[in-house]
Design a protein around this motif. Structure first.
Motif, PDB file in Angstrom:
ATOM      1  N   ARG A 142     -63.007 -53.356  64.381  1.00  0.00           N
ATOM      2  CA  ARG A 142     -61.521 -53.884  64.443  1.00  0.00           C
ATOM      3  C   ARG A 142     -61.887 -55.056  65.350  1.00  0.00           C
ATOM      4  O   ARG A 142     -60.612 -55.985  65.265  1.00  0.00           O
ATOM      5  N   ARG A 147     -61.848 -59.653  64.304  1.00  0.00           N
ATOM      6  CA  ARG A 147     -60.900 -60.795  64.267  1.00  0.00           C
ATOM      7  C   ARG A 147     -60.641 -61.504  65.623  1.00  0.00           C
ATOM      8  O   ARG A 147     -60.190 -62.400  65.555  1.00  0.00           O
ATOM      9  N   GLU A 148     -60.565 -60.490  66.602  1.00  0.00           N
ATOM     10  CA  GLU A 148     -60.195 -61.435  67.941  1.00  0.00           C
ATOM     11  C   GLU A 148     -61.558 -61.912  68.238  1.00  0.00           C
ATOM     12  O   GLU A 148     -61.509 -62.686  69.404  1.00  0.00           O
ATOM     13  N   ILE A 175     -63.406 -62.553  57.413  1.00  0.00           N
ATOM     14  CA  ILE A 175     -62.801 -61.918  58.316  1.00  0.00           C
ATOM     15  C   ILE A 175     -61.359 -62.158  58.361  1.00  0.00           C
ATOM     16  O   ILE A 175     -60.470 -61.068  58.373  1.00  0.00           O
ATOM     17  N   GLU A 176     -60.832 -63.232  58.277  1.00  0.00           N
ATOM     18  CA  GLU A 176     -59.448 -63.473  58.311  1.00  0.00           C
ATOM     19  C   GLU A 176     -58.830 -62.916  57.142  1.00  0.00           C
ATOM     20  O   GLU A 176     -57.571 -62.385  57.209  1.00  0.00           O
ATOM     21  N   PHE A 217     -59.684 -60.513  54.993  1.00  0.00           N
ATOM     22  CA  PHE A 217     -59.844 -58.999  54.379  1.00  0.00           C
ATOM     23  C   PHE A 217     -59.924 -57.961  55.603  1.00  0.00           C
ATOM     24  O   PHE A 217     -60.012 -56.982  55.132  1.00  0.00           O
ATOM     25  N   MET A 218     -60.391 -58.550  56.864  1.00  0.00           N
ATOM     26  CA  MET A 218     -60.583 -57.511  57.773  1.00  0.00           C
ATOM     27  C   MET A 218     -59.446 -57.035  58.442  1.00  0.00           C
ATOM     28  O   MET A 218     -59.209 -57.284  59.581  1.00  0.00           O
ATOM     29  N   SER A 219     -58.758 -56.344  57.668  1.00  0.00           N
ATOM     30  CA  SER A 219     -57.223 -55.766  58.100  1.00  0.00           C
ATOM     31  C   SER A 219     -57.642 -54.285  58.270  1.00  0.00           C
ATOM     32  O   SER A 219     -57.769 -53.635  56.939  1.00  0.00           O
ATOM     33  N   TRP A 220     -57.723 -53.408  59.257  1.00  0.00           N
ATOM     34  CA  TRP A 220     -58.186 -52.130  59.348  1.00  0.00           C
ATOM     35  C   TRP A 220     -56.945 -51.219  58.583  1.00  0.00           C
ATOM     36  O   TRP A 220     -57.255 -50.392  57.960  1.00  0.00           O
ATOM     37  N   ASP A 221     -55.636 -51.707  58.576  1.00  0.00           N
ATOM     38  CA  ASP A 221     -54.800 -50.962  57.700  1.00  0.00           C
ATOM     39  C   ASP A 221     -54.848 -51.029  56.245  1.00  0.00           C
ATOM     40  O   ASP A 221     -54.413 -50.122  55.548  1.00  0.00           O
ATOM     41  N   ARG A 222     -55.425 -51.869  55.697  1.00  0.00           N
ATOM     42  CA  ARG A 222     -55.789 -52.204  54.543  1.00  0.00           C
ATOM     43  C   ARG A 222     -57.262 -51.640  53.670  1.00  0.00           C
ATOM     44  O   ARG A 222     -57.597 -51.856  52.852  1.00  0.00           O
ATOM     45  N   SER A 223     -57.903 -51.082  54.596  1.00  0.00           N
ATOM     46  CA  SER A 223     -59.348 -50.682  54.497  1.00  0.00           C
ATOM     47  C   SER A 223     -59.467 -49.390  53.875  1.00  0.00           C
ATOM     48  O   SER A 223     -58.527 -48.531  54.088  1.00  0.00           O
TER      49      SER A 223
END
Length: 120
Positions: A30, A33-34, A98-99, A101-107
């Motif tokens: 998670r 991204r940060e 990362i920008e 596709f890396m969205s935990w809500d869509r994984s």
């Protein structure tokens, strides 16, 4: 990969620590991204991945598996060697993935959890 990204992580831990280890790994994913990796981390990761692939393909059955996996991940496009794709990946490519596709809500998360040991 076209349409998404695949992130695989392997973590060795005892059965008693599976949940704690899973939570720590999820937190790291998670946090990409940060706190994205820098160019040096990308270089290290690429070298480790290429080395692991080279070692795993020493037997013909492993080479066939790797080829099949590469075909699967390439989707419907023309075949491209994963070694070539990994070698050509740049810091910008990683940051874009990362920008985008890396969205935990869509994984979709697949967890392989070991069974409790048998016996004393």
């Amino acid at each position: 990969f076209p349409g998404g990204a695949v992130l695989m992580a392997y973590l060795g831990t005892g059965v008693k620590n599976v949940e704690e280890a899973r939570a720590a790994l999820e937190q790291e994913i998670r946090g990409l991204r940060e706190r994205p990796p820098d160019a040096a981390e990308i270089g290290i990761a690429k070298n480790r991945l290429l080395g692991k692939r080279a070692r795993s393909e020493l037997a013909s059955i492993n080479e066939a598996y790797a080829f099949g996996f590469d075909l699967l991940l390439n989707g419907r496009g023309a075949y491209r060697s994963m070694d070539g794709l990994i070698g050509a990946a740049s810091l910008d490519d990683v940051m874009n993935v990362i920008e985008a596709f890396m969205s935990w809500d869509r994984s979709v998360v697949l967890r392989l959890v070991p069974e409790a040991p048998i016996g004393p």
